[in-house]
Design a protein around this motif. Structure first.
Motif, PDB file in Angstrom:
ATOM      1  N   GLU A 350     -43.659 -39.378 -60.291  1.00  0.00           N
ATOM      2  CA  GLU A 350     -42.798 -38.201 -60.128  1.00  0.00           C
ATOM      3  C   GLU A 350     -41.609 -38.482 -59.167  1.00  0.00           C
ATOM      4  N   SER A 365     -45.424 -39.590 -55.091  1.00  0.00           N
ATOM      5  CA  SER A 365     -46.011 -38.559 -55.674  1.00  0.00           C
ATOM      6  C   SER A 365     -46.232 -38.863 -57.132  1.00  0.00           C
ATOM      7  N   GLU A 367     -47.903 -37.450 -61.200  1.00  0.00           N
ATOM      8  CA  GLU A 367     -48.122 -36.346 -62.050  1.00  0.00           C
ATOM      9  C   GLU A 367     -49.492 -35.675 -61.985  1.00  0.00           C
ATOM     10  N   GLY A 369     -50.979 -34.992 -59.489  1.00  0.00           N
ATOM     11  CA  GLY A 369     -51.335 -33.978 -58.146  1.00  0.00           C
ATOM     12  C   GLY A 369     -51.529 -34.862 -57.023  1.00  0.00           C
ATOM     13  N   HIS A 396     -52.147 -31.621 -54.470  1.00  0.00           N
ATOM     14  CA  HIS A 396     -51.867 -30.101 -55.352  1.00  0.00           C
ATOM     15  C   HIS A 396     -53.049 -30.248 -56.483  1.00  0.00           C
ATOM     16  N   LYS A 398     -51.407 -29.709 -59.388  1.00  0.00           N
ATOM     17  CA  LYS A 398     -50.651 -30.114 -60.623  1.00  0.00           C
ATOM     18  C   LYS A 398     -49.658 -31.180 -60.105  1.00  0.00           C
ATOM     19  N   VAL A 400     -46.889 -33.419 -58.577  1.00  0.00           N
ATOM     20  CA  VAL A 400     -46.267 -33.085 -57.260  1.00  0.00           C
ATOM     21  C   VAL A 400     -44.884 -33.881 -57.466  1.00  0.00           C
ATOM     22  N   CYS A 401     -43.879 -32.880 -57.950  1.00  0.00           N
ATOM     23  CA  CYS A 401     -42.620 -33.060 -58.281  1.00  0.00           C
ATOM     24  C   CYS A 401     -41.615 -33.823 -57.304  1.00  0.00           C
ATOM     25  N   THR A 415     -44.280 -31.571 -49.566  1.00  0.00           N
ATOM     26  CA  THR A 415     -44.633 -31.956 -51.072  1.00  0.00           C
ATOM     27  C   THR A 415     -44.205 -30.651 -51.455  1.00  0.00           C
ATOM     28  N   SER A 417     -44.808 -28.941 -55.565  1.00  0.00           N
ATOM     29  CA  SER A 417     -45.457 -28.911 -56.886  1.00  0.00           C
ATOM     30  C   SER A 417     -45.286 -28.120 -58.068  1.00  0.00           C
ATOM     31  N   THR A 418     -45.476 -28.312 -59.237  1.00  0.00           N
ATOM     32  CA  THR A 418     -45.544 -27.002 -60.300  1.00  0.00           C
ATOM     33  C   THR A 418     -46.648 -26.247 -60.382  1.00  0.00           C
ATOM     34  N   ASP A 419     -47.510 -26.315 -59.278  1.00  0.00           N
ATOM     35  CA  ASP A 419     -48.571 -25.395 -58.943  1.00  0.00           C
ATOM     36  C   ASP A 419     -48.078 -24.263 -58.116  1.00  0.00           C
TER      37      ASP A 419
END
Length: 492
Positions: A350, A365, A367, A369, A396, A398, A400-401, A415, A417-419
């Motif tokens: 990511e 990072s 995908e 997490g 995370h 989900k 880690v974008c 960091t 994340s989408t979470d």
């Protein structure tokens, strides 16, 4: 949503940005013929599909966010019969039919000094002073002070795609004052950005932002111009589209050395200021000379989409690239034909970042997490020998974008994340520990970035489409562990 964030160094912006000239008829026709407006419709279709997908996904539901009340779906705005009756009663009360009738005993027109006539507002002291005040206020609103922090956000919303230029003023009474200074409408859905100061228009410095999008091109916009309608330069892109007579397929001709798919990652080399690297879904990494607008190197060492690129802070031509093929590759721009060094990871890449305090270290990072750290000194050029990470962090729940090293405090990493969480980590001795975890109410987090000039300010952008600024030093745990670095100058 905010897909990408970039800080602009203090003092790089013009104190008062200039306003773009209105486009000529020929320029407007050129934009229309280029099909740029067609892409707006496509972006809306993609966005609408994406919104429907997000609405059905629990990830985008944030019951504890008070601001969600303005964005709840399923509530159509309709005027009922009761509403119409309320409007009718209101009109009756105003008695508009008798509006012009004069009331007895009331003199509508005065005879005092206020009736004096002035041929122009310049001669009327009231209007003259008012105009001067308004001009002064307008100039003050446009002025970017040397102490202001400037942040560029790539945002997509119901009103289209924009580059928003935000101002973050110095804290007053402990509060940060942030606001949008101006915004530029762009045609394509933005995916990534990189700030650069290559003097494309003469002079010693520039203030530009490179934008990668769903299109196979890189647009470079001048941040010192307000209301600009076109980028000052486009790297690559589509040269021509032709619809075939039979069937609905369209043949596409690309510009020479262009990417042929979306641009997913960008990196500017601050030592060689004309050098920009791009990563694309076409599996390629390209090096551009923005002074000439030409691609100088094309590398094809990945077998799937390339998501991220990053130049080393110290070994200037060295470039990292991370891909959906579950690998990270390091190449030297001085010898692009060399196979380079490869690290295998267990998920899609990511984001990646070099440690600004250690030229041998970088983090990746993923995908799934996780965040992995690597040391170049343990690398091997043998493709059959896998280099082990210095650490593996289950950061995370989900993807880690985005990740960002603090430029002032060694071993401090953020960091996102989408979470929906943003976390700060201490990476000392390759034994990561979480210092603080926060839900910034930004939705799924797509971008986090520490400021170079104010190192403990962290900019956060995500699916809710609003910029959040976190003064991380205000957290007691961060202050205790890294507060001694607050007075240090950021890395130049």
């Amino acid at each position: 949503m905010i897909s990408a964030i970039s800080w602009v160094p203090k003092g790089a912006s013009q104190p008062v940005p200039s306003v773009a000239d209105l486009p000529s008829k020929e320029e407007i026709e050129e934009i229309v013929q280029s099909g740029a407006f067609d892409t707006i419709g496509n972006s809306y279709e993609e966005m609408d599909g994406g919104n429907n997908q997000h609405d059905s996904n629990d990830e985008e539901k944030d019951d504890d966010d008070d601001d969600d009340g303005d964005h709840k779906s399923g509530k159509d705005v309709n005027l009922s019969n009761d509403k119409y009756e309320d409007i009718t009663d209101g009109l009756k009360e105003l008695d508009m039919d008798n509006y012009d009738d004069e009331d007895d005993g009331i003199e509508l027109f005065s005879k005092g000094n206020g009736d004096r006539y002035y041929p122009s507002n310049d001669m009327d002291p009231y209007f003259k002073d008012k105009d001067d005040d308004e001009d002064s206020e307008d100039l003050e609103d446009l002025t970017i002070k040397p102490t202001d922090s400037v942040i560029v956000c790539a945002r997509n919303g119901d009103d289209g795609n924009h580059l928003e230029v935000w101002i973050c003023e110095e804290a007053v009474d402990g509060e940060l004052n942030t606001y949008v200074h101006h915004e530029t409408m762009i045609f394509e859905f933005p995916l990534c950005m990189a700030w650069l100061d290559c003097p494309l228009k003469g002079g010693e410095r520039g203030n530009f932002i490179a934008v990668g999008s769903m299109e196979p091109s890189v647009e470079i916009w001048d941040l010192d111009i307000i209301d600009e309608v076109q980028p000052c330069m486009v790297l690559g892109g589509i040269a021509e589209k032709k619809k075939k007579k039979k069937g609905k397929k369209t043949s596409i001709k690309y510009k020479e050395d262009s990417h042929t798919d979306s641009v997913l990652g960008l990196a500017w080399n601050k030592y060689y200021r004309n050098v920009l690297a791009s990563a694309s879904a076409d599996k390629q990494v390209k090096i551009w000379d923005v002074a000439t607008g030409k691609c100088t190197i094309t590398m094809e060492h990945h077998t799937d989409k390339v998501q991220a690129v990053a130049f080393n802070h110290d070994v200037r031509p060295v470039l990292l690239s991370g891909s959906f093929d579950h690998s990270v590759v390091m190449k030297d721009g001085r010898d692009p034909t060399h196979s380079g060094y490869k690290w295998i990871v267990n998920s899609d890449v990511e984001s990646l970042a070099w440690d600004p305090h250690n030229e041998h270290s970088f983090v990746v990072s993923l995908e799934d997490g996780t965040v992995k750290g690597f040391d170049l000194r343990a690398a091997t050029s043998n493709p059959d020998s896998e280099s082990k990470p210095s650490f593996t962090l289950h950061a995370h729940d989900k993807a880690v974008c985005s990740i960002s090293y603090n430029p002032s405090a060694p071993n401090l990493l953020a960091t996102g994340s989408t979470d929906k969480m943003v976390k700060l980590w201490d990476l000392s001795n390759n034994q990561p520990s979480c210092i603080v975890s926060k839900n910034p109410k930004a939705g799924g987090v797509f971008s986090v970035s520490f400021s170079e000039d104010s190192p403990f300010l962290l900019a956060i952008g995500g699916s809710k489409g609003r910029l959040e600024i976190w003064d991380t030093l205000s957290d007691a745990a961060v202050s205790r562990r890294f507060g001694n670095h607050s007075s240090h100058q950021a890395r130049s």
